[in-house]
Design an enzyme around this catalytic site. Structure first.
Site, PDB file in Angstrom:
ATOM      1  N   LYS A  40       1.057  -1.411   0.288  1.00  0.00           N
ATOM      2  CA  LYS A  40      -0.286   0.257   0.080  1.00  0.00           C
ATOM      3  C   LYS A  40       0.761   1.276  -0.080  1.00  0.00           C
ATOM      4  O   LYS A  40       1.993   1.543   0.665  1.00  0.00           O
ATOM      5  CB  LYS A  40      -0.977   0.188   1.213  1.00  0.00           C
ATOM      6  N   ARG A 136      -9.526   0.132  14.714  1.00  0.00           N
ATOM      7  CA  ARG A 136     -10.211   0.447  13.454  1.00  0.00           C
ATOM      8  C   ARG A 136     -10.983   0.078  13.045  1.00  0.00           C
ATOM      9  O   ARG A 136     -12.474   0.969  13.103  1.00  0.00           O
ATOM     10  CB  ARG A 136      -8.510   1.286  13.123  1.00  0.00           C
ATOM     11  N   HIS A 166      -5.686  -7.204  13.621  1.00  0.00           N
ATOM     12  CA  HIS A 166      -4.529  -6.854  13.049  1.00  0.00           C
ATOM     13  C   HIS A 166      -3.942  -5.452  14.715  1.00  0.00           C
ATOM     14  O   HIS A 166      -4.256  -5.512  14.965  1.00  0.00           O
ATOM     15  CB  HIS A 166      -4.629  -5.602  12.256  1.00  0.00           C
ATOM     16  N   ARG A 222       1.060 -10.526   7.087  1.00  0.00           N
ATOM     17  CA  ARG A 222       1.047  -9.341   6.223  1.00  0.00           C
ATOM     18  C   ARG A 222       2.237  -8.732   6.267  1.00  0.00           C
ATOM     19  O   ARG A 222       2.776  -7.852   7.579  1.00  0.00           O
ATOM     20  CB  ARG A 222      -0.107  -8.802   6.741  1.00  0.00           C
ATOM     21  N   TYR A 268      15.966  31.874   2.750  1.00  0.00           N
ATOM     22  CA  TYR A 268      14.749  32.829   3.975  1.00  0.00           C
ATOM     23  C   TYR A 268      15.047  32.741   4.999  1.00  0.00           C
ATOM     24  O   TYR A 268      15.216  32.309   6.473  1.00  0.00           O
ATOM     25  CB  TYR A 268      14.095  32.118   4.062  1.00  0.00           C
ATOM     26  N   CYS A 314      14.324  24.754   1.055  1.00  0.00           N
ATOM     27  CA  CYS A 314      13.143  25.771   0.760  1.00  0.00           C
ATOM     28  C   CYS A 314      12.109  24.487  -0.201  1.00  0.00           C
ATOM     29  O   CYS A 314      12.394  23.470  -0.014  1.00  0.00           O
ATOM     30  CB  CYS A 314      13.746  26.707  -0.527  1.00  0.00           C
ATOM     31  N   ASP A 316      12.455  23.428  -3.738  1.00  0.00           N
ATOM     32  CA  ASP A 316      12.965  22.957  -4.290  1.00  0.00           C
ATOM     33  C   ASP A 316      14.838  22.724  -3.697  1.00  0.00           C
ATOM     34  O   ASP A 316      14.805  22.268  -4.606  1.00  0.00           O
ATOM     35  CB  ASP A 316      12.596  23.949  -5.756  1.00  0.00           C
TER      36      ASP A 316
HETATM   37  C1  PLP Z   1      -4.100  -3.976   8.597  1.00  0.00           C
HETATM   38  C2  PLP Z   1      -2.323  -3.945   8.198  1.00  0.00           C
HETATM   39  N1  PLP Z   1      -1.767  -5.380   7.979  1.00  0.00           N
HETATM   40  C3  PLP Z   1      -0.414  -5.348   7.580  1.00  0.00           C
HETATM   41  C4  PLP Z   1       0.133  -4.060   7.845  1.00  0.00           C
HETATM   42  C5  PLP Z   1       1.529  -3.880   7.721  1.00  0.00           C
HETATM   43  O1  PLP Z   1       2.384  -3.422   8.834  1.00  0.00           O
HETATM   44  P1  PLP Z   1       3.749  -3.726   9.369  1.00  0.00           P
HETATM   45  O2  PLP Z   1       4.351  -3.015   7.896  1.00  0.00           O
HETATM   46  O3  PLP Z   1       3.788  -3.345  10.353  1.00  0.00           O
HETATM   47  O4  PLP Z   1       4.345  -4.194   8.707  1.00  0.00           O
HETATM   48  C6  PLP Z   1      -0.459  -2.513   7.962  1.00  0.00           C
HETATM   49  C7  PLP Z   1       0.578  -1.950   7.949  1.00  0.00           C
HETATM   50  O5  PLP Z   1       0.563  -0.388   8.449  1.00  0.00           O
HETATM   51  C8  PLP Z   1      -1.815  -3.049   8.256  1.00  0.00           C
HETATM   52  O6  PLP Z   1      -2.235  -1.310   7.258  1.00  0.00           O
END
Ligand code: PLP
Length: 387
Positions: A40, A136, A166, A222, A268, A314, A316
């Site tokens: 993601k 969540r 999670h 995951r 700046y 800045c 850029d």
């Molecule tokens: C639902 C869920 N699963 C797995 C992950 C992966 O977690 P990590 O990057 O700590 O391995 C995330 C990341 O935020 C997540 O939101």
């Protein structure tokens, strides 16, 4: 030409490191535990399609993204592996997900009822999301779960293929809450199994849980932050379970070098005034690239040595104080290694009082990602970290 790199500021992504990190986690996981690569947010800023392809080639069997848009980009790139969207997708888009064989999370009866308003050419694959303590999204109570299972059974548009949760604190030293989440998970899973007898995949672990408790991850993990070579926290890093290789480094080159006199100011607001005559270099990267103004004072590497960012950053460009006159065109490393010196993602994160996850996400699409694979970069040049 569009897509050309005219400014020499770039992120280098070492795809060999992605492979290495997947190989490392595989070594500690039971053989039957699969890896879902979490790609993601543009693969945590690393470049989603390239990382996804490399992860699949290196042994991951599925992908996870946060939003349907990301899943669609992967499908458009001809990636046919299973894809799970982790976040909420409005019910009206479920037929599109089904058409592209994209799995959606399910955690609301109302959402399931809404699906009935739409036409499905193919059944939608779904995974139930349990909220065991993250707070969540997800099903929290046994009653909610039982009701949802009943609705799923009666809905011909849905095919339930998984269930997941999670963790909120798997990366912390103190594991009391982690254990509470596991307990809650086991309660909900046992209710689930009493009411749903078909086989589904169960996945619970992020990087932290997978590194620390590889034996108890059910069917898949995951795998996010540690696939990119970063540890989820200093506590997990200190446990030294695997040797990770960071995939992301950030570079630019000096475009201007000048000598200023004692009393001269830089940038700046004149927040930096030279205390003596000194050499100043200009680097073409700024907050317009995601290199935050809060990084004023942070070091970068030039010729393998640390030099500070002086004056305000800045949009850029930024300026650094050089310890001698240095040739225009010399490579500047903002994250990564030069010689024996290293600026780690964690150091930048600490400086910004944030976590390493946020830093590569911060570097936006104005900075091209150059991929290194089998020791060569995507322009066919041999990678030499000393250049
Ligand atoms: C639902 C869920 N699963 C797995 C992950 C992966 O977690 P990590 O990057 O700590 O391995 C995330 C990341 O935020 C997540 O939101």
């Amino acid at each position: 030409m569009v897509g050309e790199m005219y400014r020499e500021t770039w992120v280098e992504i070492n795809l060999d490191a992605i492979k290495h990190n997947i190989t490392q986690i595989k070594e500690i996981l039971p053989q039957e535990t699969n890896i879902i690569a979490v790609v993601k947010a543009n693969a945590y800023g690393h470049g989603m399609v390239s990382v996804a392809k490399k992860a699949l080639e290196s042994g991951a069997t599925a992908l996870a993204v946060a939003i349907l848009e990301e899943a669609m980009i992967l499908r458009e790139a001809s990636i046919n592996a299973p894809i799970l969207v982790l976040g909420y997708v409005p019910a009206k888009h479920a037929p599109l997900a089904a058409r592209h064989n994209i799995t959606l999370p399910i955690f609301q009866k109302k959402w399931l009822e809404e699906l009935n308003q739409y036409q499905f050419e193919h059944p939608l694959n779904t995974h139930i999301k349990l909220d065991t303590g993250m707070g969540r999204i997800g099903i929290r109570s046994t009653d909610e779960l039982i009701n949802l299972i009943k609705e799923i059974d009666n809905n011909k548009n849905i095919q339930l293929t998984g269930i997941f949760t999670h963790f909120a604190t798997a990366d912390e030293k103190e594991l009391v809450f982690y254990e509470e989440q596991i307990k809650r998970l086991e309660e909900l899973l046992s209710i689930f199994k009493q009411h749903y007898t078909k086989d589904v995949t169960v996945h619970i672990g992020n990087s932290a849980a997978s590194l620390r408790f590889p034996e108890s991850m059910h069917n898949s993990i995951r795998f996010g932050i540690s696939m990119y070579g970063l540890y989820p926290s200093n506590d997990v890093r200190a446990e030294n379970r695997v040797e990770l290789l960071p995939a992301f480094s950030l570079h630019s080159r000096l475009v201007h070098v000048k000598k200023i006199a004692k009393g001269d100011s830089i940038s700046y607001g004149r927040t930096y005034i030279a205390e003596k005559d000194e050499w100043i270099g200009t680097v073409p990267i700024g907050y317009g690239d995601g290199w935050s103004r809060h990084l004023q004072g942070m070091s970068v590497l030039v010729n393998g040595r640390r030099m500070p960012i002086v004056g305000r950053i800045c949009m850029d460009q930024l300026m650094i104080r050089l310890d001698e006159e240095i040739v225009i065109g010399t490579k500047v490393t903002l994250i990564g290694e030069q010689g024996n010196e290293i600026i780690e993602m964690d150091e930048v994160a600490d400086y910004l009082d944030t976590i390493n996850y946020e830093v590569p996400c911060m570097i936006n699409e104005r900075v091209p990602r150059i991929y290194v694979e089998n020791g060569k970069n995507s322009r066919g040049e041999i990678k030499n970290p000393k250049l």
